[in-house]
Scaffold this active site. Structure first.
Site, PDB file in Angstrom:
ATOM      1  N   GLN A   1      26.990  42.254  75.986  1.00  0.00           N
ATOM      2  CA  GLN A   1      26.478  41.727  77.242  1.00  0.00           C
ATOM      3  C   GLN A   1      27.120  42.459  78.421  1.00  0.00           C
ATOM      4  O   GLN A   1      26.732  42.274  79.560  1.00  0.00           O
ATOM      5  CB  GLN A   1      26.774  40.225  77.333  1.00  0.00           C
TER       6      GLN A   1
ATOM      7  N   HIS B   1      22.312  43.640  78.678  1.00  0.00           N
ATOM      8  CA  HIS B   1      22.212  43.309  80.109  1.00  0.00           C
ATOM      9  C   HIS B   1      22.228  44.550  80.985  1.00  0.00           C
ATOM     10  O   HIS B   1      22.431  44.486  82.193  1.00  0.00           O
ATOM     11  CB  HIS B   1      23.344  42.350  80.511  1.00  0.00           C
TER      12      HIS B   1
ATOM     13  N   CYS C   1      14.591  55.508  96.715  1.00  0.00           N
ATOM     14  CA  CYS C   1      14.026  56.188  95.541  1.00  0.00           C
ATOM     15  C   CYS C   1      13.432  57.525  95.958  1.00  0.00           C
ATOM     16  O   CYS C   1      12.625  57.571  96.904  1.00  0.00           O
ATOM     17  CB  CYS C   1      12.944  55.310  94.918  1.00  0.00           C
TER      18      CYS C   1
ATOM     19  N   PRO D   1      40.130  32.986  72.834  1.00  0.00           N
ATOM     20  CA  PRO D   1      41.210  31.993  72.990  1.00  0.00           C
ATOM     21  C   PRO D   1      40.650  30.582  73.191  1.00  0.00           C
ATOM     22  O   PRO D   1      41.361  29.605  73.002  1.00  0.00           O
ATOM     23  CB  PRO D   1      41.949  32.466  74.240  1.00  0.00           C
TER      24      PRO D   1
HETATM   25  N1  APR Z   1      39.971  38.173  74.416  1.00  0.00           N
HETATM   26  C1  APR Z   1      38.916  37.461  73.913  1.00  0.00           C
HETATM   27  N2  APR Z   1      38.191  36.564  74.656  1.00  0.00           N
HETATM   28  C2  APR Z   1      38.584  36.379  75.931  1.00  0.00           C
HETATM   29  C3  APR Z   1      39.686  37.066  76.513  1.00  0.00           C
HETATM   30  C4  APR Z   1      40.377  38.005  75.690  1.00  0.00           C
HETATM   31  N3  APR Z   1      41.409  38.706  76.150  1.00  0.00           N
HETATM   32  N4  APR Z   1      39.812  36.675  77.816  1.00  0.00           N
HETATM   33  C5  APR Z   1      38.816  35.749  78.028  1.00  0.00           C
HETATM   34  N5  APR Z   1      38.097  35.571  76.897  1.00  0.00           N
HETATM   35  C6  APR Z   1      36.939  34.712  76.696  1.00  0.00           C
HETATM   36  C7  APR Z   1      36.905  33.458  77.547  1.00  0.00           C
HETATM   37  O1  APR Z   1      37.576  32.397  76.890  1.00  0.00           O
HETATM   38  C8  APR Z   1      35.410  33.198  77.664  1.00  0.00           C
HETATM   39  O2  APR Z   1      34.970  32.399  76.570  1.00  0.00           O
HETATM   40  O3  APR Z   1      35.820  35.467  77.104  1.00  0.00           O
HETATM   41  C9  APR Z   1      34.787  34.593  77.535  1.00  0.00           C
HETATM   42  C10 APR Z   1      34.197  35.164  78.828  1.00  0.00           C
HETATM   43  O4  APR Z   1      33.047  34.429  79.096  1.00  0.00           O
HETATM   44  P1  APR Z   1      32.128  34.727  80.385  1.00  0.00           P
HETATM   45  O5  APR Z   1      32.976  34.975  81.548  1.00  0.00           O
HETATM   46  O6  APR Z   1      31.130  33.626  80.433  1.00  0.00           O
HETATM   47  O7  APR Z   1      31.418  36.116  80.037  1.00  0.00           O
HETATM   48  P2  APR Z   1      30.160  36.375  79.075  1.00  0.00           P
HETATM   49  O8  APR Z   1      30.128  35.408  77.936  1.00  0.00           O
HETATM   50  O9  APR Z   1      30.154  37.809  78.758  1.00  0.00           O
HETATM   51  O10 APR Z   1      28.943  36.034  80.075  1.00  0.00           O
HETATM   52  C11 APR Z   1      27.642  36.236  79.593  1.00  0.00           C
HETATM   53  O11 APR Z   1      26.635  35.804  81.717  1.00  0.00           O
HETATM   54  O12 APR Z   1      27.256  36.029  83.881  1.00  0.00           O
HETATM   55  C12 APR Z   1      26.379  36.480  82.939  1.00  0.00           C
HETATM   56  O13 APR Z   1      25.321  38.564  82.692  1.00  0.00           O
HETATM   57  C13 APR Z   1      26.567  37.958  82.718  1.00  0.00           C
HETATM   58  O14 APR Z   1      26.805  39.165  80.666  1.00  0.00           O
HETATM   59  C14 APR Z   1      27.216  38.023  81.359  1.00  0.00           C
HETATM   60  C15 APR Z   1      26.738  36.767  80.684  1.00  0.00           C
END
Ligand code: APR
Length: 236
Positions: free
Chosen positions: A86, A106, A135, A204
């Site tokens: 993502q 994405h 563009c 975590p």
């Molecule tokens: N190692 C593993 N996981 C981690 C770490 C780490 N060091 N640090 C944070 N996390 C976890 C958090 O606990 C959380 O569950 O990563 C996750 C991050 O989640 P989000 O911030 O929601 O990111 P993501 O899941 O990629 O979001 C999905 O939503 O905002 C839109 O388009 C955007 O691609 C994104 C999509």
């Protein structure tokens, strides 16, 4: 061995890239409807452009971490492998993940594309534009080549994920660093792991996928993934 890996912002957190919903995540301080929607871009293109330019600068100054490197290693050592990320950053690619084994569902923050016609341009290694460029084909505003809230996923990339999943269940599915907020991430994870293979969650924190996992690893990805990958490669 047949493998599917799904990653989110948490995998790039240890490279200094903020997540979206985690502590100090982008969406904790910023309003996604003001920055990551077509309406926001129409309303204030320069504000949106500046935010993505700042993010590109931060990513250029970042390095892939041990999680990105471990996933690239697994890709190289596994016959049937697909990474669905993502993340719009280029850290998986810079860690050596071959493009044909990766889907950036994405989009890619270093691609800009026309907000009207089909023109697109990769400017990863070019100087940044302060103001929103036009563009060269139709003079409309160029926009970041990412999928904004309320927008469709790319049909081509969707097709690549679906044809991989049609190839049958996986022996191992790793889902790392995502809140699994988006339905298609949950669907693809469960459909790939329905054949009794391993479902390993690296995060975590708890997510909607935790209860389906055969292995829960509540550790940072850069710590856990090298070990998990070594184990999978040895077990082949
Ligand atoms: N190692 C593993 N996981 C981690 C770490 C780490 N060091 N640090 C944070 N996390 C976890 C958090 O606990 C959380 O569950 O990563 C996750 C991050 O989640 P989000 O911030 O929601 O990111 P993501 O899941 O990629 O979001 C999905 O939503 O905002 C839109 O388009 C955007 O691609 C994104 C999509």
């Amino acid at each position: 061995m047949r493998v599917l890996v799904l990653t989110g912002a948490g995998v790039s957190a240890e490279s200094g890239i903020p997540t979206f919903r985690g502590k100090n995540g982008y969406w904790r301080n910023l309003d996604p409807t003001k920055l990551a929607t077509p309406e926001a871009f129409a309303r204030d293109p320069q504000l949106v452009w500046d935010w993505y330019r700042e993010r590109r600068e931060r990513i250029r100054n970042a390095q892939p971490n041990a999680a990105h490197e471990a996933i690239a290693r697994l890709a190289k050592q596994t016959e049937e492998f697909l990474l669905v990320t993502q993340n719009v950053d280029d850290l998986h690619a810079r860690a050596g993940l071959p493009g044909e084994k990766m889907v950036q569902i994405h989009g890619d923050i270093f691609i800009t594309r026309c907000s009207r016609c089909t023109f697109e341009h990769d400017h990863e290694h070019e100087p940044e534009h302060e103001s929103v460029p036009n563009c060269p084909q139709c003079d409309a505003l160029m926009r970041p080549g990412v999928v904004w809230f309320g927008e469709q996923l790319s049909r081509r990339e969707l097709q690549r994920v679906e044809s991989y999943l049609d190839g049958g269940a996986c022996d191992a599915v790793i889902v790392a660093g995502t809140t699994a907020t988006l339905g298609y991430i949950v669907d693809w994870t469960l459909s790939a792991s329905h054949g009794g293979g391993e479902l390993i969650e690296v995060n975590p924190e708890e997510t909607p996928l935790s209860r389906f996992a055969t292995r829960l690893v509540r550790e940072p990805a850069a710590i856990a993934l090298p070990r998990i990958v070594d184990g999978l490669i040895r077990s082949r």
